[in-house]
Design an enzyme around this catalytic site. Sequence first.
Site, mmCIF file in Angstrom:
data_model
loop_
_atom_site.group_PDB
_atom_site.id
_atom_site.type_symbol
_atom_site.label_atom_id
_atom_site.label_comp_id
_atom_site.label_asym_id
_atom_site.label_seq_id
_atom_site.Cartn_x
_atom_site.Cartn_y
_atom_site.Cartn_z
ATOM 1 N N GLY A 50 59.143 3.406 45.291
ATOM 2 C CA GLY A 50 59.439 2.405 46.311
ATOM 3 C C GLY A 50 59.684 3.056 47.664
ATOM 4 O O GLY A 50 59.479 4.258 47.847
ATOM 5 N N ASP B 256 62.206 2.337 51.551
ATOM 6 C CA ASP B 256 63.143 1.482 52.297
ATOM 7 C C ASP B 256 62.458 0.839 53.493
ATOM 8 O O ASP B 256 62.798 -0.269 53.888
ATOM 9 C CB ASP B 256 64.347 2.309 52.753
ATOM 10 N N GLY C 7 65.177 7.111 50.383
ATOM 11 C CA GLY C 7 66.476 7.759 50.175
ATOM 12 C C GLY C 7 67.632 6.796 50.119
ATOM 13 O O GLY C 7 68.792 7.212 50.052
ATOM 14 N N GLY C 8 67.311 5.482 50.095
ATOM 15 C CA GLY C 8 68.384 4.499 49.937
ATOM 16 C C GLY C 8 69.176 4.756 48.664
ATOM 17 O O GLY C 8 70.378 4.495 48.595
ATOM 18 N N GLU D 125 62.116 12.858 45.058
ATOM 19 C CA GLU D 125 60.963 11.943 45.189
ATOM 20 C C GLU D 125 59.854 12.593 46.020
ATOM 21 O O GLU D 125 58.671 12.436 45.723
ATOM 22 C CB GLU D 125 61.417 10.637 45.840
ATOM 23 N N LYS E 34 60.065 -4.785 53.282
ATOM 24 C CA LYS E 34 60.104 -3.360 53.653
ATOM 25 C C LYS E 34 59.086 -3.012 54.746
ATOM 26 O O LYS E 34 59.049 -1.886 55.214
ATOM 27 C CB LYS E 34 59.826 -2.490 52.423
HETATM 28 C C1 5RP Z 1 65.574 5.989 46.410
HETATM 29 C C2 5RP Z 1 64.470 5.415 47.202
HETATM 30 C C3 5RP Z 1 64.026 4.031 46.864
HETATM 31 O O1 5RP Z 1 62.674 4.064 46.517
HETATM 32 C C4 5RP Z 1 64.249 3.133 48.060
HETATM 33 O O2 5RP Z 1 65.621 3.188 48.417
HETATM 34 C C5 5RP Z 1 63.851 1.679 47.761
HETATM 35 O O3 5RP Z 1 64.744 1.149 46.833
HETATM 36 P P1 5RP Z 1 64.592 -0.335 46.282
HETATM 37 O O4 5RP Z 1 63.307 -0.406 45.546
HETATM 38 O O5 5RP Z 1 65.801 -0.524 45.394
HETATM 39 O O6 5RP Z 1 64.629 -1.267 47.462
HETATM 40 O O7 5RP Z 1 63.950 5.995 48.119
HETATM 41 O O8 5RP Z 1 65.970 7.232 46.901
#
Ligand code: 5RP
Length: 222
Positions: free
Chosen positions: A80, A82, A93-94, A101, A119
């Site tokens: 995924g 952010d 990095g959320g 990753e 997004k």
């Molecule tokens: C984790 C990430 C995630 O892919 C990103 O934060 C998106 O998260 P979500 O699919 O819960 O919205 O980079 O480090």
Amino acid sequence: MSIEAKIAAGSKAVEFIKSGMIVGLGSGSTAECFIQALIESGLNIQAVSSSRTSTELAKRGGIEVVDINSVPRIDITVDGADEIDPLKRMIKGGGGAHVREKILASSSDEMIVIVDNTKLVPSVGTKKLPVEVMFYGSPATRMKIEELGYQGKWRQNPDGTLLISENGNLIYDMHFTSPPKAPEHLHEALINIPGVIDTGFFFNMAGRVIVGYPDGRTEIRR
Ligand code: 5RP
């Protein structure tokens, strides 16, 4: 953001996976939708994972998760984001897993990005940029980051203690009041600071981008 949109994007990504592949598993709620769909597909693949949570979910579903250090190359990583802009520049990095990753994405023949439509941004840098920083010397590292003209804070756990990444480091969430004009230059400046491990900027990494919508539709951007 809707869970239906995330499920739609995650399920669509499974169509690009074939038995026998080595698949990189990203992290976060959309990546988890993909892992769930992958489990349900019954495909016979091996996975490498970017986080403990993704590893546990995959293993519980019967997917074989192998050590990243035991595979020379990954066929496809699905993850995924952010934020993603029309140039396919991303912020990740959320979930604090962006360093792993990025290693998975850069070791893959293709990184398929799965996002819900919330997004999509005109230019990356609308909210925050996660920066992974070594604990050793972290106050001095933070000062150098802030000398670039940005403010932010150390990421915390819900109980107020400092969050430590799976790599044993701190995460500094740098805040944007407006998107940086040259995110590539900002990334370069940040990674040149000793103590900075990596930023959540991902450039030139996304292959196909699958966008999911709340009504279950998906759109693939190349
Ligand atoms: C984790 C990430 C995630 O892919 C990103 O934060 C998106 O998260 P979500 O699919 O819960 O919205 O980079 O480090």
